[in-house]
Design an enzyme around this catalytic site. Structure first.
Site, PDB file in Angstrom:
ATOM      1  N   GLY A   1       0.781  -1.240   0.000  1.00  0.00           N
ATOM      2  CA  GLY A   1       0.000   0.000   0.000  1.00  0.00           C
ATOM      3  C   GLY A   1       0.808   1.284   0.000  1.00  0.00           C
ATOM      4  O   GLY A   1       0.265   2.346  -0.309  1.00  0.00           O
ATOM      5  N   THR A   2       2.100   1.216   0.329  1.00  0.00           N
ATOM      6  CA  THR A   2       2.909   2.449   0.317  1.00  0.00           C
ATOM      7  C   THR A   2       3.632   2.642  -1.004  1.00  0.00           C
ATOM      8  O   THR A   2       4.370   3.609  -1.178  1.00  0.00           O
ATOM      9  CB  THR A   2       3.956   2.438   1.456  1.00  0.00           C
ATOM     10  OG1 THR A   2       4.809   1.305   1.281  1.00  0.00           O
ATOM     11  CG2 THR A   2       3.285   2.381   2.820  1.00  0.00           C
ATOM     12  N   GLY A   3       3.427   1.736  -1.947  1.00  0.00           N
ATOM     13  CA  GLY A   3       4.121   1.817  -3.222  1.00  0.00           C
ATOM     14  C   GLY A   3       3.455   2.746  -4.214  1.00  0.00           C
ATOM     15  O   GLY A   3       2.431   3.382  -3.933  1.00  0.00           O
ATOM     16  N   TYR A   4       4.029   2.788  -5.407  1.00  0.00           N
ATOM     17  CA  TYR A   4       3.587   3.717  -6.458  1.00  0.00           C
ATOM     18  C   TYR A   4       2.117   3.521  -6.815  1.00  0.00           C
ATOM     19  O   TYR A   4       1.346   4.476  -6.865  1.00  0.00           O
ATOM     20  CB  TYR A   4       4.474   3.505  -7.693  1.00  0.00           C
ATOM     21  CG  TYR A   4       4.220   4.486  -8.817  1.00  0.00           C
ATOM     22  CD1 TYR A   4       4.528   5.832  -8.658  1.00  0.00           C
ATOM     23  CD2 TYR A   4       3.678   4.066 -10.022  1.00  0.00           C
ATOM     24  CE1 TYR A   4       4.307   6.739  -9.689  1.00  0.00           C
ATOM     25  CE2 TYR A   4       3.457   4.959 -11.065  1.00  0.00           C
ATOM     26  CZ  TYR A   4       3.766   6.298 -10.883  1.00  0.00           C
ATOM     27  OH  TYR A   4       3.537   7.188 -11.905  1.00  0.00           O
TER      28      TYR A   4
ATOM     29  N   GLY B   1       0.178   1.187  -5.065  1.00  0.00           N
ATOM     30  CA  GLY B   1      -0.517   0.820  -3.831  1.00  0.00           C
ATOM     31  C   GLY B   1      -1.211   1.974  -3.145  1.00  0.00           C
ATOM     32  O   GLY B   1      -2.365   1.860  -2.715  1.00  0.00           O
TER      33      GLY B   1
ATOM     34  N   ARG C   1       4.109  -4.200   7.133  1.00  0.00           N
ATOM     35  CA  ARG C   1       5.142  -5.222   7.315  1.00  0.00           C
ATOM     36  C   ARG C   1       6.229  -4.723   8.258  1.00  0.00           C
ATOM     37  O   ARG C   1       6.676  -3.574   8.140  1.00  0.00           O
ATOM     38  CB  ARG C   1       5.751  -5.595   5.964  1.00  0.00           C
ATOM     39  CG  ARG C   1       4.738  -6.216   5.003  1.00  0.00           C
ATOM     40  CD  ARG C   1       5.225  -6.192   3.570  1.00  0.00           C
ATOM     41  NE  ARG C   1       6.404  -7.019   3.386  1.00  0.00           N
ATOM     42  CZ  ARG C   1       7.147  -7.006   2.292  1.00  0.00           C
ATOM     43  NH1 ARG C   1       6.858  -6.189   1.294  1.00  0.00           N
ATOM     44  NH2 ARG C   1       8.201  -7.793   2.192  1.00  0.00           N
TER      45      ARG C   1
ATOM     46  N   LYS D   1       5.065 -13.342 -13.484  1.00  0.00           N
ATOM     47  CA  LYS D   1       3.629 -13.070 -13.311  1.00  0.00           C
ATOM     48  C   LYS D   1       2.789 -14.285 -13.717  1.00  0.00           C
ATOM     49  O   LYS D   1       1.763 -14.574 -13.091  1.00  0.00           O
ATOM     50  CB  LYS D   1       3.231 -11.832 -14.121  1.00  0.00           C
ATOM     51  CG  LYS D   1       3.757 -10.536 -13.506  1.00  0.00           C
ATOM     52  CD  LYS D   1       3.374  -9.311 -14.321  1.00  0.00           C
ATOM     53  CE  LYS D   1       3.882  -8.042 -13.652  1.00  0.00           C
ATOM     54  NZ  LYS D   1       3.546  -6.822 -14.418  1.00  0.00           N
TER      55      LYS D   1
ATOM     56  N   HIS E   1      10.927  -4.116 -22.883  1.00  0.00           N
ATOM     57  CA  HIS E   1       9.485  -3.881 -22.853  1.00  0.00           C
ATOM     58  C   HIS E   1       9.114  -2.717 -23.774  1.00  0.00           C
ATOM     59  O   HIS E   1       8.099  -2.760 -24.472  1.00  0.00           O
ATOM     60  CB  HIS E   1       9.022  -3.577 -21.421  1.00  0.00           C
ATOM     61  CG  HIS E   1       9.203  -4.730 -20.490  1.00  0.00           C
ATOM     62  ND1 HIS E   1       8.845  -4.668 -19.159  1.00  0.00           N
ATOM     63  CD2 HIS E   1       9.710  -5.981 -20.682  1.00  0.00           C
ATOM     64  CE1 HIS E   1       9.120  -5.838 -18.582  1.00  0.00           C
ATOM     65  NE2 HIS E   1       9.643  -6.634 -19.485  1.00  0.00           N
TER      66      HIS E   1
END
Length: 314
Positions: free
Chosen positions: A11-14, A16, A35, A138, A270
């Site tokens: 949740g603290t990510g880009y 999230g 965590r 993935k 990519h």
């Protein structure tokens, strides 16, 4: 039926932090995994505490403690994972296998959305090495989800605007050039650019929607299906100036990858599939998938005309 309770992992990510915001905005009781590995990262801790002020619940659990994960999962109906691994090499994607095991044991989850949010890995089995590692990982997570009979939705969000539109798809910068710009090939391959906040909005829309159960949701906002040349044209119109364009041939582009470090090779590989092969738009959304803007016409998504305005100096 009431709205599902949502647990956001990462949740603290880009992505999230946007998922947490969207979940709260759409009225879901929202839990965010905290965590212990956060350690002394004051920025992440303060972000978690800000979520708490907005009404989210913080749930302590660790990927090294299976029981704590199971206990966290038992408190909710839906798990959304946003661990990093979109463009540059990340070891976090396979950590989700531990999450899958915990969801399987908990036995109460109505929907799991693993961390994808980019190209559809199911369509990238032919991808260049080493970039295909992201897609392979993935797909390994997908295999585990489906073997465990966990209900899922996969989100294919294509190109994040912050990384691909704001810089006119130039490498090595996040802001748009004002004089010179590189064009990939003829610059006419169609690409899909999506504002990250819109990605989060559409993602949360899916979690209680029976139409997206056990399907892939493609984000293809019609106004944002653009070639690189069309994107550059929008910026030129905004600044009232034509940029000097240099085309990079497919051969030169592929040659440039060889001299890069491992992580850069993954990301640039990519880029190749998107801008030279048009891998985001060279197929139809089939019956086993859905398209977000068709399912949720009530969402007013951000067009790239609007998005680029934030980069103007005044």
């Amino acid at each position: 039926m009431g709205k599902s309770k949502v647990l956001v992992v990462g949740g603290t990510g880009y992505m999230g932090k946007r998922i947490v915001k969207a979940s709260l905005a759409q009225g879901h009781e929202t839990y965010v995994l905290q965590r212990p590995e956060i350690g002394l990262d004051i920025d992440k801790l303060q972000m978690l505490l800000s979520f708490k002020k907005q009404g989210a619940h913080l749930v302590e659990a660790s990927f090294s403690d299976h029981r704590s994960l199971v206990d966290a999962i038992k408190q909710v109906d839906v798990v959304v994972c946003t661990m990093s691994g979109v463009h540059f090499r990340s070891h976090n994607i396979l950590l989700q296998l531990k999450l899958v095991e915990a969801i399987k044991e908990a036995g109460n989850i109505k929907r799991f959305l693993p961390s994808e949010f980019g190209m559809d890995p199911a369509r990238m089995g032919y991808a260049l090495e080493p970039g295909r590692v992201t897609f392979d990982e993935k797909m390994a997570v997908r295999k585990a989800i489906e073997e465990a009979n966990i209900p899922f939705t996969y989100i294919s969000a294509n190109c994040f605007a912050g990384y691909f539109a704001g810089n006119l798809s130039q490498m090595g910068t996040l802001i748009p050039p004002r004089d010179k710009v590189h064009i990939y090939g003829d610059g006419n391959a169609k690409v899909i650019f999506v504002d990250e906040d819109d990605v989060a909005t559409y993602t949360i829309k899916t979690i209680d929607d029976p139409r997206t159960l056990n399907k892939t949701l493609y984000l293809r906002p019609p106004e944002n299906v653009l070639s690189q040349r069309e994107l550059i044209g929008k910026w030129e119109k905004l600044i009232g100036k034509e940029l000097e364009k240099t085309s990079i041939s497919e051969k030169d582009f592929l040659s440039s990858i060889k001299g890069l470090g491992y992580a850069e090779q993954v990301g640039v590989g990519h880029f190749y599939h998107v801008f030279y092969e048009g891998c985001l738009t060279n197929f139809e959304v089939g019956e086993e998938a859905e398209e977000a803007s068709e399912l949720y016409p009530e969402v007013t998504y951000t067009s790239m005309d609007e998005y680029l305005k934030i980069y103007l100096q005044n």
